[in-house]
Design an enzyme around this catalytic site. Structure first.
Site, PDB file in Angstrom:
ATOM      1  N   ARG A  64      60.035 -63.998 -11.032  1.00  0.00           N
ATOM      2  CA  ARG A  64      59.015 -63.948  -9.982  1.00  0.00           C
ATOM      3  C   ARG A  64      58.901 -65.283  -9.255  1.00  0.00           C
ATOM      4  O   ARG A  64      58.593 -65.308  -8.057  1.00  0.00           O
ATOM      5  CB  ARG A  64      57.668 -63.537 -10.585  1.00  0.00           C
ATOM      6  CG  ARG A  64      57.613 -62.056 -10.946  1.00  0.00           C
ATOM      7  CD  ARG A  64      56.300 -61.642 -11.547  1.00  0.00           C
ATOM      8  NE  ARG A  64      56.237 -60.190 -11.702  1.00  0.00           N
ATOM      9  CZ  ARG A  64      55.294 -59.548 -12.362  1.00  0.00           C
ATOM     10  NH1 ARG A  64      54.303 -60.235 -12.936  1.00  0.00           N
ATOM     11  NH2 ARG A  64      55.306 -58.230 -12.455  1.00  0.00           N
ATOM     12  N   LYS A  93      55.223 -40.982 -20.553  1.00  0.00           N
ATOM     13  CA  LYS A  93      54.361 -39.829 -20.289  1.00  0.00           C
ATOM     14  C   LYS A  93      54.454 -39.351 -18.849  1.00  0.00           C
ATOM     15  O   LYS A  93      54.467 -40.153 -17.914  1.00  0.00           O
ATOM     16  CB  LYS A  93      52.901 -40.178 -20.602  1.00  0.00           C
ATOM     17  CG  LYS A  93      52.641 -40.518 -22.073  1.00  0.00           C
ATOM     18  CD  LYS A  93      51.173 -40.819 -22.291  1.00  0.00           C
ATOM     19  CE  LYS A  93      50.879 -41.123 -23.754  1.00  0.00           C
ATOM     20  NZ  LYS A  93      49.443 -41.400 -23.984  1.00  0.00           N
ATOM     21  N   GLY A  98      59.104 -52.976 -14.907  1.00  0.00           N
ATOM     22  CA  GLY A  98      59.527 -53.972 -15.884  1.00  0.00           C
ATOM     23  C   GLY A  98      60.690 -53.536 -16.755  1.00  0.00           C
ATOM     24  O   GLY A  98      61.658 -54.280 -16.947  1.00  0.00           O
ATOM     25  N   GLY A 123      52.793 -51.824 -10.895  1.00  0.00           N
ATOM     26  CA  GLY A 123      51.809 -50.848 -10.457  1.00  0.00           C
ATOM     27  C   GLY A 123      51.857 -50.598  -8.962  1.00  0.00           C
ATOM     28  O   GLY A 123      51.717 -49.461  -8.500  1.00  0.00           O
TER      29      GLY A 123
END
Length: 391
Positions: A36, A193, A341, A364
């Site tokens: 980053r 999920k 990630g 996100g």
């Protein structure tokens, strides 16, 4: 609506506040992964080369609002940023009365989440940040889905605000995938999920030609296809959702699988046909024939969107599916965008970086953008004009 870009501004001699996402992992007081920081370098270098007075702001971790946790200080990040730039980058803790920085120099503010009003998007904190600059540059795509004082409040309050090169590149790459992709568009979506990526899967079902599912998500789709999954992680309550998605878009099902009797890195992988999974077995990866078929699908793609591995790739015996797919995506002629990630970790592990067209810095934010949601920090820039700082 178009948003103003940093390249449209004359920032020589101006104070520029740059919001970057320098939320990097630390080990023993040092930066463990510079990805980053490296992603932010072009923007910071551009501002320095233009003769601006550069103030960088970022968060690190999740300290309690208003509390200064020494373990989450940006001091190691300031050092790593300075090493990368080839100059000292002072860390400024007390900036309420302003920041002294010379033209073409850069400083880094201490962890902005140490400030009580950051995550609440406090207007007073936003005004304090805006007072530090002539131009605010939002360049942190990874936090663009957060309506915080340093992402949204300051963008609305500063006399001028724009998107930095990194944010602009992220939006351009994702726009190329979602708005006008070269066909076929193949989306790879892995994860534990279905429920955590439901909005993404629903949105992609409307634009993709095929969706390759992996991990626990794939197990739920297998269950929806009335296939045996033994004791595998799955969400029976999401079976109807999986079937609805399968009715809208092609979701290739595996023909063979790699299993084990427990989540244990010491256990060997067992190859099973999809109707041979035992009641005490867990599906932890796709088998070699499935990996080959998925590679063939990717090879014919015009665009590939990748978010999530196919199996428990951290353990080599359950990483072959992800490795084969990663190499196929890298070798394909398709325009490819990868994010998340685990996905970036897989890219690094299998050393396919050069073959991926664009690697997103967002987690996100990446998922929310794919799901068609409005990113608050981007929305805050819409309608802003270049104003008196136009080139």
């Amino acid at each position: 609506m178009a948003i103003p870009l940093l390249r449209d501004f004359d920032i020589r001699g101006k104070s520029v506040l740059v919001r970057e996402d320098l939320n990097v992992p630390l080990e023993d007081g040092r930066v463990a992964n510079r990805a980053r920081i490296d992603a932010a370098l072009p923007t910071v270098r551009h501002c320095m080369a233009a003769g601006a007075r550069v103030v960088v702001v970022s968060h690190l971790g999740r300290p309690r609002p208003g509390e200064r946790d020494p373990a989450l200080s940006l001091a190691p990040v300031a050092k790593a940023l300075g090493d990368a730039l080839g100059c000292a980058v002072p860390l400024v803790d007390d900036w309420k009365d302003g920041v002294a920085v010379a033209e073409a120099d850069v400083v880094l503010l201490e962890n902005i989440r140490f400030e009580a009003g950051e995550t609440a998007n406090d207007p007073v904190l936003a005004q304090r940040l805006a007072a530090l600059c002539d131009v605010f540059v939002m360049d942190a795509f990874g936090t663009a889905h957060r309506a915080h004082a340093s992402t949204v409040g300051v963008a609305q309050t500063a006399s001028a605000a724009c998107a930095g090169p990194l944010l602009a590149a992220e939006l351009s790459a994702l726009g190329r995938v979602l708005d006008d992709p070269a066909r076929p568009l193949v989306a790879v979506v892995g994860g534990a999920k279905v429920s955590t990526k439901l909005a993404v899967l629903e949105a992609l079902a409307g634009v993709a030609d095929s969706i390759v599912v992996g991990g626990g998500i794939a197990n739920t789709f297998l269950l929806a296809s009335e296939m045996r999954i033994g004791s595998s992680l799955a969400e029976p309550d999401q079976v109807d959702v999986a079937r609805r998605i399968m009715s809208r878009v092609d979701v290739p099902m595996p023909v063979d699988l790699m299993t084990a009797t427990a989540m244990d890195p010491r256990l060997p992988a067992r190859l099973r046909l999809r109707d041979e999974v035992g009641s005490n077995e867990m599906v932890l990866d796709v088998g070699p024939e499935t990996a080959r078929r998925l590679s063939d699908i990717v090879a014919e793609a015009g665009t590939v969107l990748w978010n999530g591995p196919l199996g428990v790739f951290e353990w080599d015996q359950f990483g072959e599916g992800t490795r084969v797919l990663a190499e196929a995506i890298a070798a394909a002629d398709a325009y490819s965008v990868a994010g998340g990630g685990d996905t970036l970790a897989a890219i690094a592990k299998y050393r396919v970086d050069e073959g991926i067209s664009y690697q997103s810095t967002g987690g996100g934010a990446f998922l929310e953008y794919l799901a068609g949601e409005t990113l608050p920090a981007v929305a805050a820039l819409e309608g802003r004009t270049v104003g008196p700082h136009r080139r």
